[in-house]
Write an enzyme that holds these catalytic residues in place. Structure first.
Site, PDB file in Angstrom:
ATOM      1  CG  ASP A   1       3.537   5.429  -5.484  1.00  0.00           C
ATOM      2  OD1 ASP A   1       3.328   6.131  -4.483  1.00  0.00           O
ATOM      3  OD2 ASP A   1       2.690   4.656  -5.960  1.00  0.00           O
TER       4      ASP A   1
ATOM      5  CG  HIS B   1      -1.927   1.076   1.279  1.00  0.00           C
ATOM      6  ND1 HIS B   1      -2.184   1.932   0.226  1.00  0.00           N
ATOM      7  CD2 HIS B   1      -2.747   1.485   2.290  1.00  0.00           C
ATOM      8  CE1 HIS B   1      -3.119   2.805   0.581  1.00  0.00           C
ATOM      9  NE2 HIS B   1      -3.461   2.558   1.820  1.00  0.00           N
TER      10      HIS B   1
ATOM     11  CG  HIS C   1      -1.939   3.276  -9.658  1.00  0.00           C
ATOM     12  ND1 HIS C   1      -3.188   2.951  -9.156  1.00  0.00           N
ATOM     13  CD2 HIS C   1      -1.291   3.952  -8.677  1.00  0.00           C
ATOM     14  CE1 HIS C   1      -3.289   3.431  -7.924  1.00  0.00           C
ATOM     15  NE2 HIS C   1      -2.160   4.030  -7.614  1.00  0.00           N
TER      16      HIS C   1
END
Length: 425
Positions: free
Chosen positions: A365, A266, A307
């Site tokens: 990210d 996560h 993603h």
């Protein structure tokens, strides 16, 4: 009132079961399966990937189209035109603030930035080499023992005070986690600085000399906060809602969200990006690792590409890439070995047909990890900063849950153990 009806026919039942179908303002229709329990049936949905556990007006995601909306506003517009405090106000209240509302909101938050002095000593109970997420989880959970004057979850004013306290204190808690791990003295918050500027001051300032906030880094930090503020019903947000459904105090609920976020599947994605870059180690090995990523028999994956939710592109990545380029230029880090690997991987992902066909574009990210490394933030602090940013999303969902009729969460199961049997002997 249901917009439509669905009928379910089950072998062994004399008649079909009528199920209401609801339509939201955006997104797919939702079938209400609650009537099934009256027939002795449950639905089976591991991971809750096909189940709406609540209704919410805070955030909307359409992964297929690469859409992320907060209160109806696209995330890229918010990141370009609003700062984190405005996004916090939007998530809490459903509307962007007027200039007067923003001033009042910011001043109220600044009145809560300090921690109770006794909490400073609480850090001494942790080992110096403890992971900062372990410290943050413990400290946030302990807040309820210091701020127990506003823990009535059914009192709207109490919920509001808790929200302000959490938004205000999380940067202080996060920075103190870092300072404790490296043995430097804690830096108290400075309310003359912006939210992001104050965080950088508490992270990198020392009593030896005044810390000057770099406006480029300050802007990049604020964007990281904005782009991680909320992401609908993800694992940690759902954890906060489920914990909140038991009537637990808000600090305990946010601590549960931090614990869920700590999982590498996560909140650890940007940390995994840096670990991957260090594993590659040198530009000369990039082709080797790209080949490993393409090999279906090799478990290696390029972290920070694609993603789970966004099947097209991550709408946050475009804005984060811009900040990334600005930070690297400002700090003159274009020749940093790891960052050179990252830029080369970015180029390959954009130009290589293998990645384009699979829509494996750099995600938020990927860029946030590069920015945080460039700023000088250690890898083990990445998820802490994610938690800091996401606190506003957690507390907004927690508050929304308690603002309307609710019930305690109680997922069901498909039992596969032994049937009833006699105890031996």
């Amino acid at each position: 009132m249901a917009d439509k009806k669905a009928r379910l026919t089950v072998d062994g039942l004399d008649e079909s079961i009528e199920l209401p179908v609801y339509s939201g303002t955006l997104g797919p229709d939702v079938i209400d399966v609650r009537p099934l329990t009256g027939k002795g049936l449950f639905t089976y949905d591991p991971g809750f990937v096909s189940t709406a556990a609540c209704d919410s007006s805070i955030t909307f995601i359409d992964g297929g189209k690469g859409v992320l909306l907060h209160g109806g506003y696209p995330i890229d517009e918010l990141a370009e035109k609003s700062d984190y405090m405005e996004v916090c106000y939007l998530l809490l209240n459903g509307e962007l603030p007027t200039a007067e509302q923003k001033d009042l909101f910011v001043n109220t938050v600044k009145n809560h930035t300090m921690l109770h002095e006794q909490l400073n000593h609480f850090y001494n109970g942790f080992r110096r080499d403890a992971h900062p997420m372990a410290i943050m989880c413990g400290v946030v959970g302990a807040l309820s023992s210091f701020y127990h004057d506003s823990l009535d979850i059914n009192n709207e004013h109490h919920r509001e005070v808790c929200a302000y306290r959490l938004i205000a204190k999380m940067p202080t808690i996060a920075a103190m986690c870092f300072k404790y791990s490296c043995g430097q003295p804690f830096m108290y918050p400075r309310n003359d600085l912006s939210y992001a500027g104050n965080f950088l001051h508490m992270m990198f300032g020392t009593p030896c000399e005044e810390y000057q906030v770099n406006p480029v880094l300050e802007k990049a930090m604020d964007r990281i906060f904005v782009l991680h503020a909320d992401h609908e019903q993800n694992a940690s947000t759902s954890t906060v809602r489920l914990a909140g459904s038991s009537g637990a105090n808000p600090f305990a609920c946010i601590a549960s969200g931090i614990a869920a976020l700590w999982g590498p599947a996560h909140g650890g994605a940007n940390e995994a990006v840096l670990n991957m870059l260090e594993e590659i180690g040198d530009e000369s090995r990039i082709d080797e690792f790209v080949a490993k990523a393409k090999d279906p028999n090799d478990p290696f994956r390029l972290m920070g590409f694609g993603h789970r939710v966004y099947r097209n592109f991550d709408p946050r990545a475009r804005v984060m890439k811009k900040s990334c380029d600005e930070v690297l230029a400002e700090l003159g880090l274009e020749n940093d070995p790891l960052l050179k690997i990252a830029k080369r991987l970015e180029q390959i992902a954009i130009e290589d047909e293998y990645f384009a066909e699979r829509k494996l574009y750099p995600n938020v990210d990927f860029y946030s990890g590069i920015i945080l490394k460039a700023i000088g933030i250690p890898t083990n602090m990445f998820t802490v900063i994610f938690a800091l940013s996401r606190t506003i999303g957690w507390i907004s969902h927690w508050s929304e849950f308690h603002s309307s009729p609710n019930k305690i969460g109680r997922p069901r199961q498909l039992y596969t153990g032994p049937t009833q049997r006699k105890y031996p002997g």
